[in-house]
Write an enzyme that holds these catalytic residues in place. Structure first.
Site, PDB file in Angstrom:
ATOM      1  N   THR A 261     -43.470-106.395  43.000  1.00 18.85           N
ATOM      2  CA  THR A 261     -42.668-107.159  42.042  1.00 18.85           C
ATOM      3  C   THR A 261     -43.003-108.639  42.055  1.00 18.85           C
ATOM      4  O   THR A 261     -42.487-109.387  41.222  1.00 18.85           O
ATOM      5  CB  THR A 261     -41.166-107.003  42.358  1.00 18.85           C
TER       6      THR A 261
ATOM      7  N   GLY B 166     -41.480-103.220  49.452  1.00 20.12           N
ATOM      8  CA  GLY B 166     -41.233-101.898  50.015  1.00 20.12           C
ATOM      9  C   GLY B 166     -40.739-101.917  51.435  1.00 20.12           C
ATOM     10  O   GLY B 166     -40.927-100.947  52.178  1.00 20.12           O
TER      11      GLY B 166
ATOM     12  N   GLU C  21     -37.997-101.461  52.835  1.00 21.37           N
ATOM     13  CA  GLU C  21     -37.008-100.463  53.254  1.00 21.37           C
ATOM     14  C   GLU C  21     -37.608 -99.065  53.268  1.00 21.37           C
ATOM     15  O   GLU C  21     -36.903 -98.083  53.462  1.00 21.37           O
ATOM     16  CB  GLU C  21     -35.793-100.488  52.321  1.00 21.37           C
TER      17      GLU C  21
ATOM     18  N   TRP D 142     -42.823-109.875  49.124  1.00 19.58           N
ATOM     19  CA  TRP D 142     -42.470-109.559  47.746  1.00 19.58           C
ATOM     20  C   TRP D 142     -42.063-110.759  46.894  1.00 19.58           C
ATOM     21  O   TRP D 142     -41.639-110.574  45.752  1.00 19.58           O
ATOM     22  CB  TRP D 142     -41.369-108.505  47.698  1.00 19.58           C
TER      23      TRP D 142
ATOM     24  N   ASP E 288     -31.276-107.751  57.267  1.00 21.78           N
ATOM     25  CA  ASP E 288     -31.959-107.679  55.975  1.00 21.78           C
ATOM     26  C   ASP E 288     -31.936-109.025  55.264  1.00 21.78           C
ATOM     27  O   ASP E 288     -31.733-109.106  54.044  1.00 21.78           O
ATOM     28  CB  ASP E 288     -31.332-106.594  55.085  1.00 21.78           C
TER      29      ASP E 288
END
Length: 551
Positions: free
Chosen positions: A169, A185, A187, A237, A298
């Protein structure tokens, strides 16, 4: 190998001259106000413009001069680029070239995804322009070069497989003649990396994994005699910034995988949740700083690194600034990646502070309680939704849109790690919100002290828009409910607003054409969190709006 498009759809034949965009033009972005050739208005990612035709005194005269649909309902998260009178726009479905003065379409090229690509395709950042070509990634892990004049595909390189958990992305950049791109990606038990590419041929020049293999520097921060490093996360990302004088690219990395630290033995897990300073020609890591060792929250470290030269202790320092999702605003020396300052800019309960000498967070009992199996409330779930901040060199203030929402999290029952499968190792939720709850802010912050000059609360919905500061004393941003805003840089007061057709999830740009200053913004709800909060309140549908002062 799939093709982005065998034939660009050309609706209007237009002669576009001078498309050989040079490295000098990228380095000197901002000197020619007609062009916006790099993300965030420059390699330094300040999201700042010296243009001052639009001021706090006259911004109320701002009116739309054109708008156009961009044929997409999965979200507009990318800022446009402008070169030689042409605006270039990308989203998950299309790439467009438009006349920057009128919005008239010159060409559009569809993104043709591989069959079976899951999810709603989005793209962030914006297009990268260099030497007559436009570079972008597609959701299914392709880096594509298009001819800026025609939209025809020049080359197309696949760099990862969706079966392995990868999707893409982010936005590439061109630094010192190399196209650099990342992946997403974190996760899905992936191992993060960056790639360097030849801009003319698409040949891969290097690949730099963000998780070291056994025996490589940093591997001591992963369990011995374990395959944990193969599934360790560290996605790339977002996008990078570049200092041409130091010849260093700065790129943030994402969370460690899984969030449950037991499989990683509670170790730091380099180089996750970090910033890497790399040589663009080789991918060599020159230095790094890890924001969140052993990231169980996270909170990543992917947000753009804003580069500035500021006074620290009475002397100039070359620094990079990041509003990290972990809730701290960091100032880091970009020559050696040492910590200069770190201050909370939202409510934080997982750490009480960051120790300047060691550079490490001072943990509270949240980690121990989580490690022991207790369900814990972590502040913040994210300090900002991974959108660009802005920096005004005159005031030395950072402008940001922030989130004030916790994450409630507990270790899940263990399961095997399988390449490409979701495996966070936790169950997580956000608390129910009541009407009128303040869940975000627009803020102006001193990056060295953390002091806020102003703080504008946002109720019911946070903001997922980036910030654009200008020498006219105006800061442009937006809301999930679709309002495009002009704020007073000195007070945060809303000076002007315009209702677009969908959410503002992108960052505005400003530029001149024929001596007149324009401001452009993409509108279109998209992305996981924007949809989570606003899907039932705001329609989808992508468009681009351009504004100028009414004569």
């Amino acid at each position: 190998m799939k093709k982005l498009c065998l034939l660009a759809i050309v609706l209007t034949i237009c002669a576009v001259s001078g498309l050989a965009q040079s490295a000098d033009e990228l380095v000197n972005a901002g000197r020619n106000a007609d062009n916006v050739t790099t993300h965030s208005m420059g390699y330094d990612r300040k999201s700042y413009s010296p243009l001052r035709q639009i001021t706090r005194a006259n911004v109320k005269r701002l009116v739309p001069v054109w708008t156009t649909s961009v044929w997409n309902e999965t979200g507009e998260l990318a800022a446009p680029a402008v070169y030689n009178g042409v605006m270039y726009i990308i989203n998950g479905r299309w790439t467009f070239a438009l006349d920057a003065r009128t919005g008239r379409q010159i060409w559009r090229t569809p993104v043709v995804l591989e069959q079976g690509t899951p999810g709603a395709p989005i793209t962030r950042g914006g297009p990268a322009l260099y030497n007559g070509k436009l570079y972008r990634v597609t959701y299914d892990n392709h880096l594509v070069a298009l001819d800026m004049k025609t939209g025809r595909e020049v080359w197309n390189q696949k760099f990862a497989d969706k079966q392995d958990g990868y999707y893409s992305t982010g936005a590439p950049i061109v630094a010192n003649g190399v196209v650099i791109s990342g992946m997403a990606g974190g996760e899905r038990t992936t191992r993060g990396f960056l790639d360097g590419w030849d801009p003319e041929t698409g040949a891969k020049l290097w690949q730099r994994y963000t998780i070291p293999a056994p025996g490589e520097p940093g591997s001591e921060s992963w369990p011995r005699n374990s395959d944990a490093w193969k599934y360790g996360g560290g996605p790339t990302w977002r996008s990078g910034s570049y200092d041409p004088q130091l010849d260093l690219v700065y790129w943030g990395t994402g969370n460690a995988e899984p969030y449950d630290p037991h499989q990683r033995e509670g170790l730091d897990s380099l180089f996750t949740s970090s910033v890497l300073a790399i040589r663009p020609k080789t991918g060599e890591i020159v230095c790094y700083y890890q924001y969140t060792p052993n990231d169980i929250y996270d909170v990543d470290g992917v947000d753009e690194l804003l580069l500035a030269d500021i006074q620290v202790g009475g002397r100039p320092r070359k620094v990079m600034v990041q509003a990290n999702k972990n809730g701290f605003l960091y100032v880091i020396d970009r020559t050696n990646c040492s910590l200069v300052a770190a201050n909370p800019y939202v409510k934080v309960n997982w750490a009480s502070s960051v120790d300047i000498e060691s550079g490490r967070p001072v943990l509270t009992d949240v980690y121990k309680r989580f490690f022991a199996g207790e369900e814990v409330e972590i502040w913040p779930s994210r300090g900002t939704n991974a959108v660009p901040i802005a920096f005004d060199p005159a005031s030395a203030l950072v402008f940001a849109s922030t989130w004030d929402v916790p994450r409630i999290q507990k270790i899940a029952a263990p399961k095997p790690q399988v390449l490409g499968a979701d495996s966070t190792g936790v169950t997580a939720r956000v608390p129910d919100l009541k009407p009128g709850d303040v869940i975000g802010h627009f803020v102006a912050i001193n990056p060295l002290t953390g002091d806020k000059k102003w703080d504008v609360p946002l109720t019911d919905l946070p903001s997922s828009a980036g910030m654009l500061a200008t020498a006219g004393g105006v800061v442009f941003t937006g809301k999930l409910t679709g309002e495009f805003l002009a704020l007073d840089a000195a007070t945060g007061k809303t000076l002007w607003q315009f209702q677009t057709g969908s959410s503002i999830n992108a960052t505005a740009i400003t530029y001149t054409q024929g001596g007149r200053q324009y401001v452009s913004i993409a509108s279109g709800r998209g992305g996981t969190l924007a949809n989570r909060y606003a899907a039932e309140k705001v329609p989808a549908g992508g468009s681009v709006w351009t504004f100028a002062l009414m004569p």
